[in-house]
Structure formats: structure tokens, C-alpha cells
Motif scaffolding. Sequence first.
Motif, mmCIF file in Angstrom:
data_model
loop_
_atom_site.group_PDB
_atom_site.id
_atom_site.type_symbol
_atom_site.label_atom_id
_atom_site.label_comp_id
_atom_site.label_asym_id
_atom_site.label_seq_id
_atom_site.Cartn_x
_atom_site.Cartn_y
_atom_site.Cartn_z
ATOM 1 N N GLY A 1 6.266 -4.034 9.469
ATOM 2 C CA GLY A 1 6.052 -2.529 9.204
ATOM 3 C C GLY A 1 5.139 -2.482 7.973
ATOM 4 O O GLY A 1 5.065 -3.460 7.176
ATOM 5 N N GLY A 2 4.032 -1.654 8.021
ATOM 6 C CA GLY A 2 3.377 -1.567 6.764
ATOM 7 C C GLY A 2 3.169 -0.034 6.701
ATOM 8 O O GLY A 2 3.264 0.468 5.637
ATOM 9 N N PHE A 3 2.643 0.723 7.616
ATOM 10 C CA PHE A 3 2.369 2.012 7.514
ATOM 11 C C PHE A 3 1.230 2.303 6.520
ATOM 12 O O PHE A 3 1.158 3.622 5.872
ATOM 13 C CB PHE A 3 3.426 3.210 7.335
ATOM 14 C CG PHE A 3 4.463 2.631 8.020
ATOM 15 C CD1 PHE A 3 4.583 3.049 9.411
ATOM 16 C CD2 PHE A 3 5.876 2.155 7.654
ATOM 17 C CE1 PHE A 3 5.732 2.555 10.386
ATOM 18 C CE2 PHE A 3 6.894 1.714 8.641
ATOM 19 C CZ PHE A 3 6.806 2.320 9.806
ATOM 20 N N GLY A 4 0.258 1.437 6.171
ATOM 21 C CA GLY A 4 -0.629 1.518 5.335
ATOM 22 C C GLY A 4 -0.273 0.875 3.927
ATOM 23 O O GLY A 4 -1.223 0.441 3.254
ATOM 24 N N SER A 5 0.872 0.641 3.576
ATOM 25 C CA SER A 5 1.437 0.315 2.367
ATOM 26 C C SER A 5 0.962 -1.475 2.344
ATOM 27 O O SER A 5 1.062 -1.991 1.123
ATOM 28 C CB SER A 5 2.986 0.310 2.138
ATOM 29 O OG SER A 5 3.824 -0.529 2.807
ATOM 30 N N LYS A 6 0.711 -2.122 3.315
ATOM 31 C CA LYS A 6 0.015 -3.383 3.459
ATOM 32 C C LYS A 6 -1.182 -3.603 3.469
ATOM 33 O O LYS A 6 -1.803 -4.594 3.822
ATOM 34 C CB LYS A 6 1.159 -4.302 4.155
ATOM 35 C CG LYS A 6 2.726 -4.429 3.786
ATOM 36 C CD LYS A 6 3.696 -4.948 4.539
ATOM 37 C CE LYS A 6 5.041 -4.823 4.269
ATOM 38 N NZ LYS A 6 6.022 -5.355 5.317
ATOM 39 N N LEU A 7 -1.588 -2.441 3.435
ATOM 40 C CA LEU A 7 -3.195 -2.608 3.623
ATOM 41 C C LEU A 7 -3.902 -2.471 2.262
ATOM 42 O O LEU A 7 -4.231 -1.372 1.700
ATOM 43 C CB LEU A 7 -3.920 -1.272 4.254
ATOM 44 C CG LEU A 7 -5.126 -0.935 4.073
ATOM 45 C CD1 LEU A 7 -6.259 -1.697 4.440
ATOM 46 C CD2 LEU A 7 -5.536 0.616 4.956
ATOM 47 N N ASN A 8 -3.442 -3.524 1.410
ATOM 48 C CA ASN A 8 -3.791 -3.513 -0.145
ATOM 49 C C ASN A 8 -3.741 -4.658 -0.641
ATOM 50 O O ASN A 8 -3.426 -5.990 0.159
ATOM 51 C CB ASN A 8 -2.491 -2.496 -0.653
ATOM 52 C CG ASN A 8 -3.181 -1.680 -1.489
ATOM 53 O OD1 ASN A 8 -3.866 -1.894 -2.150
ATOM 54 N ND2 ASN A 8 -2.958 -0.298 -1.322
ATOM 55 N N ILE A 9 -4.153 -4.924 -1.720
ATOM 56 C CA ILE A 9 -4.184 -6.205 -2.410
ATOM 57 C C ILE A 9 -3.246 -5.937 -3.660
ATOM 58 O O ILE A 9 -3.380 -4.881 -4.344
ATOM 59 C CB ILE A 9 -5.393 -6.672 -3.213
ATOM 60 C CG1 ILE A 9 -6.618 -6.577 -1.940
ATOM 61 C CG2 ILE A 9 -5.394 -8.132 -3.771
ATOM 62 C CD1 ILE A 9 -6.231 -7.716 -1.236
ATOM 63 N N TYR A 10 -2.000 -6.788 -3.906
ATOM 64 C CA TYR A 10 -1.145 -6.391 -5.073
ATOM 65 C C TYR A 10 -1.085 -7.927 -5.822
ATOM 66 O O TYR A 10 -1.670 -8.570 -5.645
ATOM 67 C CB TYR A 10 0.211 -6.329 -4.274
ATOM 68 C CG TYR A 10 0.540 -5.105 -3.479
ATOM 69 C CD1 TYR A 10 0.811 -3.994 -4.193
ATOM 70 C CD2 TYR A 10 0.477 -4.946 -1.871
ATOM 71 C CE1 TYR A 10 0.964 -2.849 -3.510
ATOM 72 C CE2 TYR A 10 0.567 -3.739 -1.483
ATOM 73 C CZ TYR A 10 0.803 -2.787 -2.139
ATOM 74 O OH TYR A 10 1.127 -1.655 -1.570
ATOM 75 N N PRO A 11 -0.611 -7.181 -7.064
ATOM 76 C CA PRO A 11 -0.818 -8.235 -8.308
ATOM 77 C C PRO A 11 -0.022 -9.715 -8.006
ATOM 78 O O PRO A 11 -0.462 -10.838 -8.116
ATOM 79 C CB PRO A 11 -0.016 -7.470 -9.383
ATOM 80 C CG PRO A 11 0.116 -5.975 -9.280
ATOM 81 C CD PRO A 11 -0.218 -5.966 -7.597
ATOM 82 N N GLU A 12 1.345 -9.338 -7.083
ATOM 83 C CA GLU A 12 2.042 -10.405 -6.796
ATOM 84 C C GLU A 12 1.296 -11.693 -6.068
ATOM 85 O O GLU A 12 1.781 -12.515 -5.887
ATOM 86 C CB GLU A 12 3.258 -10.113 -6.187
ATOM 87 C CG GLU A 12 4.239 -9.118 -7.152
ATOM 88 C CD GLU A 12 3.983 -7.792 -7.073
ATOM 89 O OE1 GLU A 12 3.014 -7.412 -6.423
ATOM 90 O OE2 GLU A 12 4.596 -6.981 -7.611
#
Lengths: 121, 776, 283
Positions: B251-262
Motif C-alpha cells: 500500500g502507498g496511497f500516494g505516500s510512497k510516490l516520493n523520494i525520502y531521505p532514508e
Amino acid sequence: MLARAIPGCEGLEQTGPDEYRMKMKMALASLSGAFEGKVKITDQSPPSSFRLLVEGSSKIGFVKGEGLLKLTPSGEGTEVAYEGDAQIGGTMAAIGQRLIDGTSKMMIKKFFEKLAAESAS
Amino acid sequence: MATTIIQTEKLVGKRIRRREDPRLITGTATYVDDMQMPGMHHAAIVRSPHAAAKIRSISIKAAAEAPGVVAVFTGKDTEKVGPVPCGASLPGLRVPHHYILAIDRVYLVGHPVAVVVATDRYLARDAADLVEVDWEVLPAVADPEKAIAPGAPPVHPQWPDNVAFVYNQEGGDVDKAFAEAEVIVKQRITSQRLIPSAMETRGVLAEWRGADRQMTLYTSTQVPHLVRTLVAGMLGLEENRMRVVAPEVGGGFGSKLNIYPEEALMGFVSMKIGKPVKWIESRRENFLCTIHGRGHVDYFEVAAKKDGTILGIKLKLIQDQGAYHQLLGPAIPTLSVLMMPGLYRTKNIRAEVIGVFTNCTPTDAYRGAGRPEATHGIERMVDILADELGIDPAEIRLKNFVHNEEFPFPTATGLTYDSGDYAAPLQKAMGIVDYTKLRAEQAAARKQGKLMGIGICTYGEICGFGPSPATPAGGWECGTVRVEPSGKVTLLTGSCHHGQGEETTFAQLAADELGVDIDDILVLRGDTAIVPYGIGTFGSRATAIGGTALYYAMQDLKVKMKKFGAIMLDSHDVSYANGQVVCNKMGKSVSFKEIAAASYRAMKLPPNTEPGLVSTHFWEPPNFTFGFGAHIAVTEIDPETGQITVRRYLAVDDCGNIINPLIVDGQVHGGVAQGMGQALWEQAVYDDNGQLVTGEYTDYTMPRAHMMPWIESQHTTTPSPVNPLGVKGVGEAGTIGASPSLVNSVVDALSHLGVRHIDMPLTPEKIWKLVAGGKN
Amino acid sequence: MIPQTFEYTAPKTLDEAMALLASGGKPLAGGMSLIPMMKLRLATPEHLVDLGRIKDLDYIREAAGELHIGATTTHYSVESSALVRGKCPLLSAAAGAIGDPQIRNVGTMGGSVAHADPAADYPAALQALEAKIVIRGAKGERTVSAADFFVDAFTTSLESGEVVREVVVPVEQAGTGTSYLKMPQPASGFAIVGVAVRVQRSGGKITLARIGVTGLSNIGYRAWAAEKALEGSAGSADDITKAAALVAQGIDANSDLHASADYRRHLASVYAARAITAAASKA
């Protein structure tokens, strides 16, 4: 006397006029943590009121409390009224609204009970 | 060679069970956290407990000496790693430099300040507690309206007004519309911050092989190719030396449509220690460190005639951006502006968006990404207007809908609605619930002092993101169809499904298109070393664009198959049907398997014939697609306690042609659950000091199965002319339709008490106060 | 979500457990409250003594007009036991109102009671039932009433090294009606307000009323004033409304994100009226 009244207080060390360094162990239900912080007394207008500032931090977060204590003679004793504000941060802020309100109420109650007991003795 | 033609059963349109489900529901799928590697190390991240503070010093000595610890890095070590990117571009956008570890100041609770690497996850976590940071705590601001008020503490000291950007858009003649209006209604409407809450938290495993100078990054993402391009850039690594794999993504719901520091941080650590290193986000970190959604304060004004005709809409939108811009953050409220006219004909629109920095988690795309906020606003405003004019909410909508003959319909915000019959789902929904009877029941209930409400939402959704000029990173998608020598079919898609079911729907498409057994089809995605460059899954785009790319790849493949078939049949007049190439004159045929084998065996190929059977297509859509629908919620309210019961929930959605109705229903159910979550329960609450007080599920109310009413899902079908499949998209429809229909329903139940608007979530206490006090 | 290192022992007998607890161990029952706190490192016990393997703590028995429920009996067992359902339906109702099925299948009655969460469901029922808590300590056993057991938020009369061994509730008498109603906080499932009522009726009058309230304040308490108002009355709708209005009297109501003190007080009266009505209709 303050040291004995603050729940979980394991020692106060005076660092300035009306300023103390404090070690405190908080244990409530399963929550426990060792806090280091400071206590400051300001706005003193004896014998009727003073302001108490308490700050502590630990691995599980930090607490900042500020309270105005008003003392009014009533009958044989003294009526203590307080109004205050507490800030909680870090992991502790996430443990639940339910716990925070109840906990702070209980700590305050304990504080006054102990304060009263200490004053009487 | 066979001569019979097998008429295979068509699978598109069938309720086929999802092929991916057995491994998901038996716990045998492989997520990042399931991956193990020889020599793998574990990272724990030290984060700020303060929303705003200067870092006086960091002492890592005790942590570095702790058992099992091999390295500790702070912002000084990672300073040269490129910033976490913001892909959105707006005129005058202020972009704070987003270091992967804080340098000398933190801007939100959860801000990473150090990373501890150990041989064991537990030892890493223990040692993280030993990192000592000397903080100078600064005042923080957590509310966007407070942040732009004079005297607010600056989130970023270089921009004391806390304004991240101002964006204006206008269409038509708004001043004229408002001057000519017979009635103007105004309302402040909020769309509260939400926590996306994917079931799988984020996780990253980086494996640097120094000898080969190659990096493999396993990360739970919706956009593996974008991660590759951008994280390679952050690390100064050539893009072709980086492979990104999104294993099973929960699941992501958009929250994993991203680039994160980690993601960059684990790459950095692996390069430093020369070993694979894994970090798995805790749920607590997920609450604080993965993007939040929504965060709007909207001031709406609608101008209309007394007959209910909408003349124009004004919106001042205050968007809580949080402390940083994540990948698309500033672009999200601009999508709200695009969606402002809803399904209505009005050509006069003015919007001012103010993006505001706060000491909170950044906001970005969350299921619907700007469209639920806009739809909630406009659908509330239409109800308020109807209330003001004494017109039935269904009637006022029917009056203002774009007419069927007006498609393609250019909107005031510059979009072109592709196709639609906007009255159809509303009329269908009203028929199913027997709207007239419900209204009569409501009137009777009121006489007995009972509170019952009927709420309508008619929504439009921008689906199929999107034409490339409208997106920050390309809006096309790639699809490859590869026939193996054995005749098995492998589909490679640049879409990166993470629960949507494309392993099934894409296979259905291919089974029909190629005339092969669905069990012979494998759908692969999410590995940049396997799949040609793709964009990913978000914005209700996978079927409309990814599916179409595969469709065109299959058309090309069929041309190739016909070429081989013609050679094998020694005929110039052949056609492709049902998995065979048939000689039109003789009726002889060669099967799919025979052609596949021959194409690779390449024995009797004429000169210049390319062996093998692989086709790739990159498809650029000419337009968005525009789904639409009507949702009706019937609610009852306990006047003594303010508790809401959703008695009936009906969704009639038009997402164009449907490939798998079962999966579409699933998308609608899940979407409605999330929209209902926002309407009734969910809210990310910060205190004045920037502490997230709903930082665990004990206080953040995620909807549970037992809290949900039965959701009826029905459809109308208006094919999209934008793609050959005629599909539109349905991933976000439920979420968009749910919150306005529910809030409209509850306000409707209380309207006779003078209530005109209630902000979400509709907690029982709010309702109780309104019933007791009868005001908004 | 990784706890600090701790030692773990799972004794087979209560005597073994008592010895381990005497040397500073922390008892673990179902772990539904303790484990999440440990994962957040808000609780950092050095030694957990798991009571879950002690067979003779998991029982529900009837003896001499009372039900005895062993400390490690799960909420689900309490909820679903034919004995409890038949002879003490109020306790069964309270157990069935806890959390969700997963929690009820793991969480235990003794653990919940000893934890004394001010918004837990049992305290209301145990107060209304005038239950007894049997406590086992190093020096033997003692029994305290529910009224004396719950002292404050998360605070009971358990001394260090003591554990709850069993809970004792009376078998429901003829002519008794009970009800437990709660408004759950939707995120956690704990009670914003929960009211447990036990009434007996005789000759057209309410002869006994016991009302336990949870969620409203720091401890589950008996609403004495409301009980008094109800006893001796005919139990009419008007009597019930008047009595219910007294349940929050003199109570310093909790206030948080989910419900203000005023709303909680209001809910307490509403739920009390509904629970009294439901109980009286069965009596």
C-alpha cells in the motif's frame, strides 16, 4: 520539602537562587523513565502565590510544566489553588490522550497531598 | 498445423479473483523487511523530539562504542549528499534545502539527525538512544493560518512570513459574475491533515558492490524509476549503476510516490561501510516521517442566480505544506484548483493558493491528492447554495451539470473534460435509493424529533495522470510484451502496482488481446533492471496509461506474429485471431506456441527478419481522462449523544469501460472507507508546540471493518475517447465521493436547526453541541 | 518499535512466579497494554515474568453463590463462557465490550484489572457487582473489594510483588437486571464513558441499585448518589432521568482530544439513563 513533594523526585540540587537541578523517576502503570531537569520558582509573592516551573527530559520525551500556585488561608488549613499548563513532547506525546490527562491530574494531586503532608509535619 | 479456430472466452469485463491475493493473504509475499543478505547491517535513525530547535552539538561517542555498532553518521558526514528533491515547480516557489540529515537545525518532530549502523537491528536501536544531542529549543508553529499571521515564529529563518508560494489562477470574468450575482454564499471549509497509513511502513535495503561499482536499492515505493534517477543523482552515482527494486509494496496511497531521505541515506551508508544495510520504518516513524495528506483551509465564495445557476466561484486556499516540500507537495493544491468547477458549467473561476510552511510533517499526494479537497469544497458549497435558495440539492446539481452535447468540454481552469453523462449516475442513484420516498421519510422523522439526513455528492476526477506537459516527470507509461520461446507471455509494465490488482487486470487485457490462456501470462513490474523506464502507479493512471501502453505493444507484437505466421504458412494473406495466425485463403493456421518457438529458433527466416518476439511501447496520452459519479449517504443521528449511523451508502461511479468489476468494487470500497475515515474519524492533530498528539493508533482513528456500513457499488459506463481501451480510472473515486456525501448528509440532518456547515471529522461531540446549540 | 533488552521467564506454577516477582520481576499477562509500551520504550522492565503458562490461573468456577475467575482467563473466555453468561451476564457484557476480537482473545481479566486503566470496561462492572479481588503476595493471600482495589489512574492497592489471583463476582439473584453500555473512543476502543448497572426490583420498587462508571474520571467508581436516588423509587422514566443526572456529581471529569469534560459528563447521564432503563426492564 519540594523534593519530597514532587512525585518520583530523587534529588534536588540548588543551582541558583530559587533554581534547582532535579533527578526524577516517573513510574506509572507500565510507563517508566528517568528524567533530568530543572525546577524554578518565580513570581513569588509570599505568602499568597508563587509560580513553579518544572522541566525534564529523558529518552522517552520531555515535559515542561508551569503552574501558578495560590495559597489562601481557610479555617485551620490553607487552600491551595493552581492553574497551569503542561507541554509534553517526544514519544510520550504519542502514548495517548487518555493517559496524559489522567496522569498529570494524578501527579498534581500527589504533589499537593505530599505538600500538605510535608507542611503539616 | 491445426485448422480449427478456437473461440476463446473474453475475460475483460469478468469478475475474476485477483491472482496476487493468495500470496498476500497467506503472508508469503516478499516485502523489503523479508529480504535478507549475507553481511547485512541494520540502521536506526536518531530523530528530533522537538518541532524547532538548533543543534548545539551532537555526541556520538557512546553510541559508536556500543556493542555491535559499526558506524554512526551525522549531518556533517552526509552534507554533500544532494537534497531531497522537490519536483514541483511554481513561480516564486521557495524551496528549503532539504538535507538528508539535519545540519544545525531541525524543523519538525521526527527530523533525522543521525544514523546508527549495527550488526543487528536491536543493537542499532539500543545505540540510537546513546546519541546525545544538545538542543536549543525554538518556538514552533503548527497551524497554517497562525503561521502566516504577523509575529509567528519563522519555520525557516530566511523566510519570516512562512509563505512557501502564492499561486493564482483565473478563468472567465469572475468580477462580472459576482457583480451580476443574485446571491453569493461564502464558507470557510477545512480539509484536515491525514496520515496515509499504508499497511506496510516504508523500508529500504541498499546493497553497494564497490568492485562492480553498482548499487541495488530495494525500497517500498510506487515509483522505482523516479527513485533511481533522483537518488542516484543525490548520491552522485551514474544512473545506470543504480538498480531500484520495489518488491511487494503493502500500500502507498500516494505516500510512497516520493523520494525520502532514508533512500539516499541507506545508499550512502552502504557505500561507506561496503555492506548491505537495511532500515525499516517503525509505525511511530511512519506517523511522523512519511508524508501527510490534505491540510487545507479553504475560503469559498459562490455567485449564483436565484434559480440556482452557478455564475462563478472564488477560492482562497491555504495549504499547510509542513516544514519541507516533498516530491510533489506544492503541486497538490494546484490540482485542487484544476478541479474547482467540479461537474458544473461555470466558466468563471478565481483561485489564490497560499502554500505555508509549518513545523509539521510535509504534506503531499494522498489518495485523491487535491481533488478530494476541491470536491469536498465545491460539493459543500453547492449544498449551501441550495439551502440558501430553498432548492433541492439534487435539482441544483442537475441544473448546473455540463450538458452531454458539450463534450469535449473546456473548463475555466484549462482542462478538457473528455466525455460524460453527468446526470446519469445521479439519476441512477436517486432511483436506487428512491430519493423522493427518502425525503418524505425524512420529513416524517423530523416531525417525531428524529434526525435523518440525505447527502449527495456528484464528483469529477482527473484520472490518468497525465499528459507529460501537465506532470513534473513525464506522464506517459511504458509497456513491454515478451513472448518466451515456450509461448508463455511476460508483460513488463512501468506501472508499479502496490495493491491495485494489475497482475490480474493487465493479464485479462493480454489474454483477450492475444488470445492466450491467462495462466500463461506473467505480469512483472517494479525492477528497473527488468522493466524499461516507467513512471509508476499514482493518480488513477495505471490502467488508462500503463494498460494502453501494453495494448499498443501487443498490437505491434501481433504484427510481428503475423510476419512469422506468414513465413510459416507460406502465405501473404494472413490474419491474427484467438492466439493463432490464420491463412485467409487456405484456412490453415499456426498456433501461438508454434510461432513463438519458430521466432526464436529462427531457422528459415528471410534476410533482414529480426528474430524473437518482444514489443515495447511508450504511450503518451493526449489528455487526462475524467471519471465521475454520484454518491448518496443516508445518515441518522442520535440527538442525545451526537453519534452518527450511516444507514445506507451508495456509490454510482462512471470510470469508463470496466476490465474487472470485482477489482473496481474493491477500489470503490477501499476509497469510500478512506473518504469516510476523513469525514467521520481521522485527523492528525498537532499541539501548539508542533507535537503530533495523534501519533499512534490509540488516538488516530483509522476506520475498522466493524465501523463500516455496507457500501453499495453501482456504475454507469461512458467510455473515454482518450485511449483505445475506453477506460478512465477508479483508484481515487471512492475517496473523492465519500467525504462530501457524508458531510452533506449530516448537515442535511441538522439543517432545520440552522446548521449550514461542519468541518471534518464529524465527531459526536461536535454534532452534540450543534444539536444542543443549533448553530454552526 | 523495538523494546529494550529484557529477561523473560515463564514459570509453570504460581509459587515459582511469586519467587521471581519477589526478586523484582514484572508480571506479564496478556500483554495488551504492557507490550505496546515496551515497544515504544516507554516501559523498560528488566525481567518479565509471564503468568500465561500457569495452568491453574485460567479458570471460571462457581462456588457458594459466587463465580471465581482466574487471573489469566481471557476476555473472550469471560465473554463467551456459558457460566458467566448465565450467572453473571453483566460481567460477560463488559468483557464483550473490550477492544476488538484480537484483543479479547489475548488480553486477560487479571491483567486488565491490575493495570487499572481508567477507561477500561471491567472497573465499571466490578464496581456495580461489588466484586472482590483476591490478591496473592509473598506472605499469602488477601481479598479486597473492587471499591478498595481501584485507587487512582493505573494505581491499585496491589503492593510490590503482589498479583491478582482471581476475581470473585456474585451469582445474579432472581429479580435482578443488569446492563453495560459504553461509548467507545473510536481509535482505541476504550470507554469515553461506560456505565454498568445492576438493579433489583421487588414489589414494584427498585430495592437495590449499583452503578459503576468508567472513562469519566481517573478511576472506575460507584455512583452513590444516583444509586440512592434510584433505590426505593418505582423506577419510572422520570425516576431514572433524575437518578442518571447524578452519576457525574462531584466528579472531576477527564478531558482530552476525543471528549471534553462537559461532553463526558453529559454522556455519563445519557448512558446511565439508558443502562438503568435496560437493566430495570430485565429486573
